[in-house]
Design an enzyme around this catalytic site. Structure first.
Site, PDB file in Angstrom:
ATOM      1  N   TRP A 127       0.868  -1.180   0.000  1.00 23.04           N
ATOM      2  CA  TRP A 127       0.000   0.000   0.000  1.00 23.04           C
ATOM      3  C   TRP A 127       0.909   1.235   0.000  1.00 23.04           C
ATOM      4  O   TRP A 127       1.783   1.341   0.874  1.00 23.04           O
ATOM      5  CB  TRP A 127      -0.863  -0.061   1.258  1.00 23.04           C
ATOM      6  CG  TRP A 127      -1.825   1.061   1.433  1.00 23.04           C
ATOM      7  CD1 TRP A 127      -2.652   1.571   0.485  1.00 23.04           C
ATOM      8  CD2 TRP A 127      -2.068   1.792   2.643  1.00 23.04           C
ATOM      9  NE1 TRP A 127      -3.404   2.573   1.034  1.00 23.04           N
ATOM     10  CE2 TRP A 127      -3.073   2.737   2.345  1.00 23.04           C
ATOM     11  CE3 TRP A 127      -1.551   1.738   3.940  1.00 23.04           C
ATOM     12  CZ2 TRP A 127      -3.568   3.621   3.301  1.00 23.04           C
ATOM     13  CZ3 TRP A 127      -2.032   2.607   4.888  1.00 23.04           C
ATOM     14  CH2 TRP A 127      -3.028   3.538   4.564  1.00 23.04           C
ATOM     15  N   ASP A 207      -0.378  -5.416   9.829  1.00 17.73           N
ATOM     16  CA  ASP A 207      -1.423  -4.483   9.409  1.00 17.73           C
ATOM     17  C   ASP A 207      -2.647  -5.298   8.987  1.00 17.73           C
ATOM     18  O   ASP A 207      -2.616  -6.001   7.977  1.00 17.73           O
ATOM     19  CB  ASP A 207      -0.903  -3.622   8.245  1.00 17.73           C
ATOM     20  CG  ASP A 207      -1.902  -2.553   7.844  1.00 17.73           C
ATOM     21  OD1 ASP A 207      -2.948  -2.417   8.508  1.00 17.73           O
ATOM     22  OD2 ASP A 207      -1.630  -1.826   6.857  1.00 17.73           O
ATOM     23  N   LYS A 242     -13.109  -0.776   6.403  1.00 17.40           N
ATOM     24  CA  LYS A 242     -13.643  -1.631   5.336  1.00 17.40           C
ATOM     25  C   LYS A 242     -14.662  -2.630   5.879  1.00 17.40           C
ATOM     26  O   LYS A 242     -15.727  -2.788   5.301  1.00 17.40           O
ATOM     27  CB  LYS A 242     -12.530  -2.424   4.644  1.00 17.40           C
ATOM     28  CG  LYS A 242     -11.209  -1.716   4.517  1.00 17.40           C
ATOM     29  CD  LYS A 242     -11.192  -0.720   3.398  1.00 17.40           C
ATOM     30  CE  LYS A 242      -9.841   0.000   3.398  1.00 17.40           C
ATOM     31  NZ  LYS A 242      -9.613   0.817   2.255  1.00 17.40           N
TER      32      LYS A 242
HETATM   33  C1  LMR Z   1      -6.878   1.891  -0.781  1.00 17.70           C
HETATM   34  O1  LMR Z   1      -5.757   1.384  -0.773  1.00 17.70           O
HETATM   35  O2  LMR Z   1      -7.537   2.082  -1.807  1.00 17.70           O
HETATM   36  C2  LMR Z   1      -7.512   2.271   0.527  1.00 17.70           C
HETATM   37  O3  LMR Z   1      -6.794   1.765   1.597  1.00 17.70           O
HETATM   38  C3  LMR Z   1      -7.774   3.714   0.619  1.00 17.70           C
HETATM   39  C4  LMR Z   1      -6.567   4.512   0.977  1.00 17.70           C
HETATM   40  O4  LMR Z   1      -6.607   5.213   1.995  1.00 17.70           O
HETATM   41  O5  LMR Z   1      -5.576   4.465   0.237  1.00 17.70           O
END
Ligand code: LMR
Length: 391
Positions: A127, A207, A242
């Protein structure tokens, strides 16, 4: 002084929302930011949340400050779902509320830094906010490859990373529903990871932002529970954004597992100090609604049923993608067995742009797609668009 600040690029994922909104094509497809959508493309408020909110409006008699730890009823009500039947591990686990999963990751990493953690190891891609938070905290990041060529986890890279890590390093792992690849460790792989962590002494930072969206609330906790049963200490970042659909209410928690129950208060006091200096205290509303759900068996069942429906719909989409198999140069087969909201497609930036411009298909620049953006109404168009751009 302020002229020293130079223009920063907008967050690419959040900018995509604006681009999508501005597109007037009726058959456009939003596979960008990670929010769940129904087969009608909506992101409704959970019925369980609505019910809890009604109760909250009736019952809440004050909005006076709670303190940097937030709603501890919420923090504790979640624990059996995350940690299982001995949720405090004999008094060794305690937590505090945070503003969303980002607040939880931020606080977990800041606590790690305060306790002297050096390098943080992380599977990549990850991420994008993980790396951004580490950079902001001035913590060194060492990447290792997460996704193997066959669409399953690259265990060799993880093994090598943990062997190479020095004492005092940490590793940041996704508990389930890996963002952005959808590639989770199997239970057998978690068994090995837990043993490796115990052997190397690398601090696990887990996480868990999508519990319940992969295989189910219990199954998605396997890795976290296995690691915690094997190592002396760990940090866990949790998001309800989520699995309770509370995105904009920002509902998260950070938990610390200490080697000794006697250390827990000191660890949490550092969390409180860091929170006070950053956001003082987390927003209350969403966490209070989650607490009401988890304390009422009827509300809890309503929420779990809604979560089951979400998971079933995403499986249906994954089944269809997996069954499509080879599409142009892509192989969609692994999408069928991956988990959670995301999978990542091996597309070039040009192909991703072409999908957007020629076909109205919006996805992150990494090739990540939000599985829940696909419906039985648009999936054939999506597969055809992929075939067209990869032909
Ligand atoms: C995502 O990865 O789309 C979500 O976790 C939203 C974000 O805050 O990036």
């Amino acid at each position: 002084m302020l002229e020293n600040l130079t223009q920063q690029p907008p967050d690419a994922l959040l900018a995509l929302i604006k681009l999508y909104d501005a597109d007037t094509r009726a058959d456009k497809i939003d596979l960008g930011v990670g929010v769940y959508r129904t087969d009608d493309g909506a992101t409704p408020v959970f019925a369980a949340i609505k019910a809890a909110e009604r109760k909250l409006v009736e019952e809440q008699d004050s909005k006076a400050y709670l303190g940097p730890e937030g709603d501890m009823g919420f923090v504790h009500a979640l624990m059996p779902y995350i940690f299982g039947s001995d949720p405090t591990m004999g008094g060794r686990i305690e937590g505090m509320q945070t503003p969303g999963g980002t607040g939880a990751v931020r606080l977990a990493l800041a606590l790690a830094k305060r306790s002297g953690v050096g390098t943080v190891w992380m599977g990549t891609p990850s991420w994008p906010n993980h790396a951004q938070i580490l950079k902001d905290l001035d913590m060194p990041l060492q990447g290792f490859n997460h996704a193997g060529a066959d669409g399953t986890a690259d265990m060799d890279a993880l093994r090598a990373a943990l062997k190479q890590a020095a004492k005092g390093d940490a590793v940041l792992l996704h508990g389930c529903c890996h963002n952005p690849t959808g590639i989770d460790y199997t239970d057998a792989q978690w068994d090995e990871i837990a043993a490796l962590l115990a052997e190397t002494g690398v601090l696990p930072i887990l996480d868990l932002a999508y519990q319940g969206l992969g295989m189910g609330m219990e199954a998605d906790a396997y890795g976290v529970r296995k690691v915690l049963a094997s190592v002396p200490e760990a940090l866990i970042a949790y998001s309800c954004d989520k699995n309770f659909g509370l995105y904009r209410d920002r509902v998260g928690a950070v938990y610390a597992m200490a080697a000794d129950a006697g250390q827990v208060d000191a660890i949490l006091s550092n969390g409180h100090t860091l929170a006070r200096a950053a956001w003082s205290m987390p927003p209350d509303h969403g966490a209070a609604a989650v607490r009401l759900i988890l304390r009422d068996p009827a509300f809890t069942q309503m929420w779990l049923d809604e979560l089951d429906d979400m998971r079933a719909r995403m499986r249906q989409v994954r089944d269809r993608l997996g069954a499509a198999g080879k599409v142009g140069t892509l192989d969609l087969t692994p999408c069928g067995t991956q988990n959670g909201l995301f999978s990542m497609l091996a597309l070039t930036p040009e192909q991703i742009l072409k999908l957007r411009e020629d076909h109205g298909v919006y996805m992150a620049g990494s090739g990540r797609i939000n599985i829940a953006g696909l419906t039985m109404g648009n999936i054939e168009k999506f597969i055809a668009a992929l075939a067209a751009v990869t032909a």
